[in-house]
Design an enzyme around this catalytic site. Structure first.
Site, mmCIF file in Angstrom:
data_model
loop_
_atom_site.group_PDB
_atom_site.id
_atom_site.type_symbol
_atom_site.label_atom_id
_atom_site.label_comp_id
_atom_site.label_asym_id
_atom_site.label_seq_id
_atom_site.Cartn_x
_atom_site.Cartn_y
_atom_site.Cartn_z
ATOM 1 C CB CYS A 1 -0.916 0.017 1.225
ATOM 2 S SG CYS A 1 -1.966 1.492 1.322
ATOM 3 C CD GLN B 1 -16.682 -10.493 15.327
ATOM 4 O OE1 GLN B 1 -15.575 -9.977 15.196
ATOM 5 N NE2 GLN B 1 -17.167 -10.848 16.508
ATOM 6 C CB CYS C 1 -11.847 -7.621 20.031
ATOM 7 S SG CYS C 1 -12.615 -6.451 21.167
#
Length: 420
Positions: free
Chosen positions: A61, A244, A365
């Protein structure tokens, strides 16, 4: 300028080096590398890589090392997977726990289906992108290769929406979700809208083919009701609701939840959201589901009513931080699944530890809050069967965890005082 040797990656994905007796954090540097860097306090900026790691690969990227979205994109896949698994191992060790951790499960799939862009206004012009790492500086981006194809139009739409409100000069957040019927957008930070702004936003929603546009959850434009598929049900998602990050991630986590609870006749799904687990579990078991988000719970029940062949689904909106299900309330269940926010489920974990539920599946998480909650369950007489790290936030320091705990016939709960 300092010459630094990178010893390891930290839990935020930054290289860690020693500058004399001080520890220094070096973003985008890899273990084993020697770099020259500008050091300010405990933070450093790489100026030159003198000796590169053998595990260094080319980032894909052009915004990497500028945009703060990805912390670790230049690390080879095998080393990256071991580092991310190590985040869970380290968190458990720091909590005084020893448990086997399975290899990392790659659940990036087609990409992230939700993203929040930030907009900042400069002289009436809206700039849209992500925040730089550890900074309030916004990095304007042209694209994000981590997103699903269905969000290809998200950045142009975000710029158009932000430009309509640029005269306000307020910082904005724009939360995009890819749904079955197009992009769903929830605008945050604008405050109440003027009539001319609302009219302009309605036109922008049409021009960019948005399914729905909301302002702090209040409807601005509805062109198609946004739905997501969860198991056998189509769920009408509330504006800005939690899902999610990737569809593959949800499926990977749900598959392990279903496997762990196979054979259970009654299951409690705590912090259920819109029913990512409940709407799958209810195909084979009676499920009671609870979450503090009223609209999410209502959407789950609406989806269940529209699906055929399901077992009974009950429950209610309930703040499980303030009013966790007690050990007595948990008594009828064969299994409990809990998936709290990042802060974890301190009070609820304590009640589960005092219960006699045979199977507990913890989804988390946060490695740190998971380790704390796991310690509570283990102290309460549970044993850990399996811990699986799941990577749906690829190239970031965030990792999902699915852990299965069991209580055998001989494992009795301790007296209440032992758990504090």
């Amino acid at each position: 300028m300092r010459k630094l040797h990178i010893e390891r990656l930290g839990h935020r994905g930054e290289g860690i080096a020693r500058d004399g007796n001080a520890r220094v954090f070096v973003p985008y540097a890899l273990p084993g590398e020697t770099v020259t860097a500008e050091v300010e306090g405990d933070q450093a900026r790489v100026v030159e890589i003198i000796e590169a790691s053998r595990e260094r690969i080319a980032p894909f990227c052009p915004h990497y090392a500028h945009c703060g979205g990805c912390a670790v994109q230049a690390l080879a896949p095998s080393a990256y997977a071991e580092w991310k698994r190590g985040l869970v191992v380290t968190a458990l060790r720091n909590a005084g726990l020893s448990a086997d951790v399975a290899p990392l499960v790659d659940a990036h799939g087609a990409g992230r289906r939700r993203v929040t862009f930030h907009a900042r206004m400069e002289k009436g012009h809206a700039r849209v992108g992500f925040m730089a790492a550890r900074s309030h500086e916004m990095v304007e981006i042209g694209s994000c290769p981590l997103l699903v194809a269905e969000l290809a139009g998200a950045l142009p739409a975000a710029r158009a929406i932000a430009q309509i409100l640029a005269a306000r000069g307020k910082p904005l957040d724009l939360a995009f979700t890819a749904t079955l019927d197009g992009m769903d957008v929830d605008l945050r930070g604008a405050g109440p809208l003027e009539e001319h702004e609302t009219n302009a936003l309605i036109k922008a929603a049409e021009a960019h083919d948005l399914g729905r546009l909301s302002n702090h959850g209040r409807l601005v434009a509805l062109r198609r009701p946004p739905l997501v598929q969860i198991g056998p049900a189509r769920v009408p998602v509330p504006p800005g609701c939690f899902l999610q990050a990737t569809e593959a991630g949800e499926q990977a986590i749900a598959a392990r939840v279903l496997e762990a609870t196979r054979g259970a006749k009654r299951v409690a799904d705590l912090f259920c959201g819109v029913g990512a687990f409940a709407l799958r579990l209810v195909q084979g078991a009676r499920v009671s589901a609870y979450d503090s988000a009223v609209e999410a719970v209502e959407a789950m029940f609406a989806a269940a009513r529209g699906a055929a062949g399901l077992k009974p689904l009950d429950g209610a909106a309930r703040d499980l931080f303030e009013r966790p299900l007690s050990a007595q309330e948990l008594a009828p269940f064969d299994a409990v699944v809990f998936d709290p926010p990042r802060a974890g489920a301190l009070a609820q974990a304590g009640e589960i530890a005092r219960s006699q539920v045979k199977t507990v599946v913890a989804v988390s998480c946060s490695a740190q809050s998971f380790a704390r909650d796991a310690a509570i369950l283990l102290k309460g007489g549970y044993s850990v069967t399996r811990i699986v790290p799941v990577d749906q936030f690829r190239h970031s320091p965030h990792v999902e965890i699915v852990a299965i705990f069991s209580r055998g016939e001989g494992q009795k709960r301790p007296k209440r005082g032992l758990l504090g």
